[in-house]
Design an enzyme around this catalytic site. Structure first.
Site, PDB file in Angstrom:
ATOM      1  N   ARG A   1      -2.049  -6.065  -8.266  1.00 29.73           N
ATOM      2  CA  ARG A   1      -0.999  -7.032  -7.972  1.00 29.73           C
ATOM      3  C   ARG A   1      -0.911  -8.105  -9.039  1.00 29.73           C
ATOM      4  NH1 ARG A   1      -3.257  -7.723  -2.081  1.00 29.73           N
ATOM      5  NH2 ARG A   1      -5.009  -7.056  -3.349  1.00 29.73           N
TER       6      ARG A   1
ATOM      7  N   SER B   1      -3.003  -7.669   3.007  1.00 32.36           N
ATOM      8  CA  SER B   1      -3.258  -7.512   4.444  1.00 32.36           C
ATOM      9  C   SER B   1      -3.658  -8.848   5.067  1.00 32.36           C
ATOM     10  CB  SER B   1      -4.363  -6.482   4.678  1.00 32.36           C
ATOM     11  OG  SER B   1      -3.979  -5.236   4.173  1.00 32.36           O
TER      12      SER B   1
ATOM     13  N   LYS C   1     -15.994  -7.428   4.953  1.00 30.00           N
ATOM     14  CA  LYS C   1     -14.758  -7.896   5.599  1.00 30.00           C
ATOM     15  C   LYS C   1     -14.755  -7.459   7.048  1.00 30.00           C
ATOM     16  CE  LYS C   1     -11.528  -7.411   1.689  1.00 30.00           C
ATOM     17  NZ  LYS C   1     -10.368  -6.623   1.236  1.00 30.00           N
TER      18      LYS C   1
ATOM     19  N   HIS D   1       0.841  -1.212   0.000  1.00 28.23           N
ATOM     20  CA  HIS D   1       0.000   0.000   0.000  1.00 28.23           C
ATOM     21  C   HIS D   1       0.872   1.257   0.000  1.00 28.23           C
ATOM     22  CE1 HIS D   1      -3.074  -2.589   2.348  1.00 28.23           C
ATOM     23  NE2 HIS D   1      -3.620  -2.361   1.181  1.00 28.23           N
TER      24      HIS D   1
HETATM   25  P1  ADP Z   1      -9.787  -3.246  -0.633  1.00 30.39           P
HETATM   26  O1  ADP Z   1     -10.482  -4.025   0.424  1.00 30.39           O
HETATM   27  O2  ADP Z   1     -10.531  -2.026  -1.086  1.00 30.39           O
HETATM   28  O3  ADP Z   1      -9.230  -4.044  -1.780  1.00 30.39           O
HETATM   29  P2  ADP Z   1      -7.110  -3.109   0.411  1.00 30.39           P
HETATM   30  O4  ADP Z   1      -6.690  -2.394   1.644  1.00 30.39           O
HETATM   31  O5  ADP Z   1      -6.981  -4.572   0.382  1.00 30.39           O
HETATM   32  O6  ADP Z   1      -8.565  -2.609   0.141  1.00 30.39           O
HETATM   33  O7  ADP Z   1      -6.322  -2.505  -0.831  1.00 30.39           O
HETATM   34  C1  ADP Z   1      -6.357  -1.145  -1.172  1.00 30.39           C
HETATM   35  C2  ADP Z   1      -5.659  -0.937  -2.514  1.00 30.39           C
HETATM   36  O8  ADP Z   1      -4.281  -1.266  -2.392  1.00 30.39           O
HETATM   37  C3  ADP Z   1      -6.199  -1.816  -3.633  1.00 30.39           C
HETATM   38  O9  ADP Z   1      -6.157  -1.079  -4.836  1.00 30.39           O
HETATM   39  C4  ADP Z   1      -5.236  -2.957  -3.683  1.00 30.39           C
HETATM   40  O10 ADP Z   1      -5.194  -3.548  -4.969  1.00 30.39           O
HETATM   41  C5  ADP Z   1      -3.948  -2.232  -3.383  1.00 30.39           C
HETATM   42  N1  ADP Z   1      -2.937  -3.131  -2.845  1.00 30.39           N
HETATM   43  C6  ADP Z   1      -3.023  -3.947  -1.774  1.00 30.39           C
HETATM   44  N2  ADP Z   1      -1.871  -4.625  -1.587  1.00 30.39           N
HETATM   45  C7  ADP Z   1      -1.029  -4.216  -2.585  1.00 30.39           C
HETATM   46  C8  ADP Z   1       0.306  -4.567  -2.965  1.00 30.39           C
HETATM   47  N3  ADP Z   1       1.000  -5.484  -2.290  1.00 30.39           N
HETATM   48  N4  ADP Z   1       0.843  -3.948  -4.051  1.00 30.39           N
HETATM   49  C9  ADP Z   1       0.115  -3.040  -4.745  1.00 30.39           C
HETATM   50  N5  ADP Z   1      -1.141  -2.679  -4.442  1.00 30.39           N
HETATM   51  C10 ADP Z   1      -1.713  -3.256  -3.387  1.00 30.39           C
END
Ligand code: ADP
Length: 160
Positions: free
Chosen positions: A91, A129, A42, A18
């Site tokens: 990703r 996460s 979630k 992130h």
């Molecule tokens: P959501 O539940 O909205 O997907 P997340 O917190 O899981 O929220 O992710 C927020 C954003 O960060 C999303 O666009 C996700 O694709 C991106 N993201 C999460 N992990 C990574 C990573 N390791 N590399 C690049 N982008 C990521």
């Protein structure tokens, strides 16, 4: 014109994946709002306020980044802060289908707001996460995937 973007997500908790997207967005846009959205499907480990505090701590070196909690439609949040862009990270191919739905729906709600995707940094492509929580739960090493401040809080959650 000030170019404002929103980086939305659950951030439960924020990872280096992130952070990489947020840092890159902060170089492209004048102002970046990180929107901590409460995702009804979630269940979170950290409360939305805890997540806001954690993100503030690990992004304090980025002067044009601000963290907000928001319960509602992302498009409404964009209107509230005057953002014309939503920045998301990609990703793997597995992210694509969900992101496509999300973007199409947001475009229907307001076609003036553009969603921009940034490809993950190769080093972080495997980080999510959920995986970080799973590893932390069983005492695995998480120093390479989350900042030390977040690693400490995770350890705290699982040690009690
Ligand atoms: P959501 O539940 O909205 O997907 P997340 O917190 O899981 O929220 O992710 C927020 C954003 O960060 C999303 O666009 C996700 O694709 C991106 N993201 C999460 N992990 C990574 C990573 N390791 N590399 C690049 N982008 C990521």
């Amino acid at each position: 014109m000030t170019r404002v973007a929103v980086c939305p997500g659950s951030f439960d908790p924020i990872t280096y994946g992130h952070l990489d997207i947020i840092e890159r967005a902060s170089k492209v846009f004048d102002k970046v709002y990180i929107s901590v959205l409460k995702n009804s499907s979630k269940e979170g480990l950290f409360t939305p306020q805890e997540r806001v505090d954690m993100i503030e701590e690990v992004t304090k070196h980025l002067e044009n980044v601000e963290v907000r909690q928001f319960n509602g439609l992302l498009i409404d949040f964009c209107h509230q802060v005057g953002a014309r862009a939503i920045v998301r990270g990609l990703r793997a191919v597995s992210d694509f289908e969900y992101e496509m739905q999300l973007t199409s729906m947001n475009r229907k709600l307001d076609s003036d707001i553009e969603t921009i995707y940034m490809m993950t940094n190769n080093n972080y492509s495997f980080i999510s996460s959920s995986i970080v929580k799973e590893v932390a739960k069983y005492g695995g090493k998480i120093e390479d995937v989350v900042p030390p401040y977040i690693a400490n809080l995770l350890e705290g959650k699982f040690s009690g």
